[in-house]
Design a protein around this motif. Structure first.
Motif, PDB file in Angstrom:
ATOM      1  N   GLU A  35       0.825  -1.370   0.116  1.00 28.93           N
ATOM      2  CA  GLU A  35       0.289   0.061   0.016  1.00 28.93           C
ATOM      3  C   GLU A  35       0.631   1.055   0.319  1.00 28.93           C
ATOM      4  O   GLU A  35       1.537   1.358   1.099  1.00 28.93           O
ATOM      5  N   HIS A  36       0.669   2.142  -0.674  1.00 30.80           N
ATOM      6  CA  HIS A  36       1.471   3.862  -0.400  1.00 30.80           C
ATOM      7  C   HIS A  36       0.503   4.393   0.676  1.00 30.80           C
ATOM      8  O   HIS A  36      -0.755   4.554   0.747  1.00 30.80           O
ATOM      9  N   SER A  37       1.589   4.859   1.440  1.00 28.75           N
ATOM     10  CA  SER A  37       0.878   5.270   2.376  1.00 28.75           C
ATOM     11  C   SER A  37       1.495   6.118   3.120  1.00 28.75           C
ATOM     12  O   SER A  37       1.742   6.631   4.066  1.00 28.75           O
ATOM     13  N   ALA A  38       0.709   7.143   2.003  1.00 29.62           N
ATOM     14  CA  ALA A  38       1.219   8.305   2.060  1.00 29.62           C
ATOM     15  C   ALA A  38       0.849   9.037   1.028  1.00 29.62           C
ATOM     16  O   ALA A  38      -0.277   8.618   0.226  1.00 29.62           O
ATOM     17  N   ILE A  39       0.284  10.508   0.678  1.00 25.13           N
ATOM     18  CA  ILE A  39      -0.124  11.095  -0.321  1.00 25.13           C
ATOM     19  C   ILE A  39       1.267  11.800  -1.212  1.00 25.13           C
ATOM     20  O   ILE A  39       2.491  11.803  -0.407  1.00 25.13           O
ATOM     21  N   ASP A  40       1.691  11.592  -2.674  1.00 29.34           N
ATOM     22  CA  ASP A  40       2.541  12.310  -3.061  1.00 29.34           C
ATOM     23  C   ASP A  40       2.850  13.854  -3.632  1.00 29.34           C
ATOM     24  O   ASP A  40       1.310  13.690  -4.514  1.00 29.34           O
ATOM     25  N   LEU A  41       2.609  14.381  -3.484  1.00 27.79           N
ATOM     26  CA  LEU A  41       3.134  15.777  -3.997  1.00 27.79           C
ATOM     27  C   LEU A  41       3.867  16.694  -4.898  1.00 27.79           C
ATOM     28  O   LEU A  41       4.913  16.221  -4.609  1.00 27.79           O
ATOM     29  N   ARG A  42       3.314  16.786  -5.996  1.00 25.80           N
ATOM     30  CA  ARG A  42       3.823  17.182  -7.448  1.00 25.80           C
ATOM     31  C   ARG A  42       4.642  18.843  -6.634  1.00 25.80           C
ATOM     32  O   ARG A  42       4.269  19.246  -6.089  1.00 25.80           O
TER      33      ARG A  42
END
Length: 141
Positions: A35-42
């Motif tokens: 699972e992707h346990s974060a948010i990716d911010l541009r």
């Protein structure tokens, strides 16, 4: 800001879009690392990362061309993690105030701090409650 032990975090970089959500079913590395346990911010490569709340730096890991990250402990319950960091400006055990520049974003494949699982420049941003990743969007102002 803190209310009854809950911290409301500032955005660590200017919001320019979220490229991958928390537990995003379309996360490209989900089958390999889970699972992707974060948010990716541009973010453009080298964007200043600011501490979203005051706290102590628990980890400041320089990974060379591997994965580099920073972790801040904010209180007994909350911590934050910043991944794919190209430059780190803080040291472990250092106290930082909300808004302090702690590093610069990375993520461009083949550059310092990007690691093997990055498709382009961005900031991987995690919020953990009692050590368990939670959706950062639920705690951002």
């Amino acid at each position: 800001m803190e209310k009854e032990g809950i911290i409301i975090f500032s955005w660590p970089i200017p919001l320019n879009g979220i490229t991958s959500k928390f537990h995003d079913p379309d996360y490209p590395y989900r089958s390999w690392i889970g699972e992707h346990s974060a948010i990716d911010l541009r973010a453009a490569q080298g964007t200043a990362i600011r501490a979203p709340a005051s706290g102590y730096v628990a980890r400041a890991k320089h990974g060379g061309l591997g994965y580099s990250y920073i972790m801040i402990i904010h209180n007994e319950s909350f911590s934050t993690v910043y991944g794919h960091v190209s430059q780190i400006f803080v040291q472990e055990d250092e106290y930082v105030k909300r808004g302090t520049i702690i590093g610069r974003t990375g993520g461009l494949p083949g550059t310092l701090g990007a690691g093997r699982f990055s498709t382009g420049p961005h900031l991987h941003f995690e919020v953990r409650l009692d050590g368990i990743p939670v959706n950062p969007e639920d705690y951002l102002l």
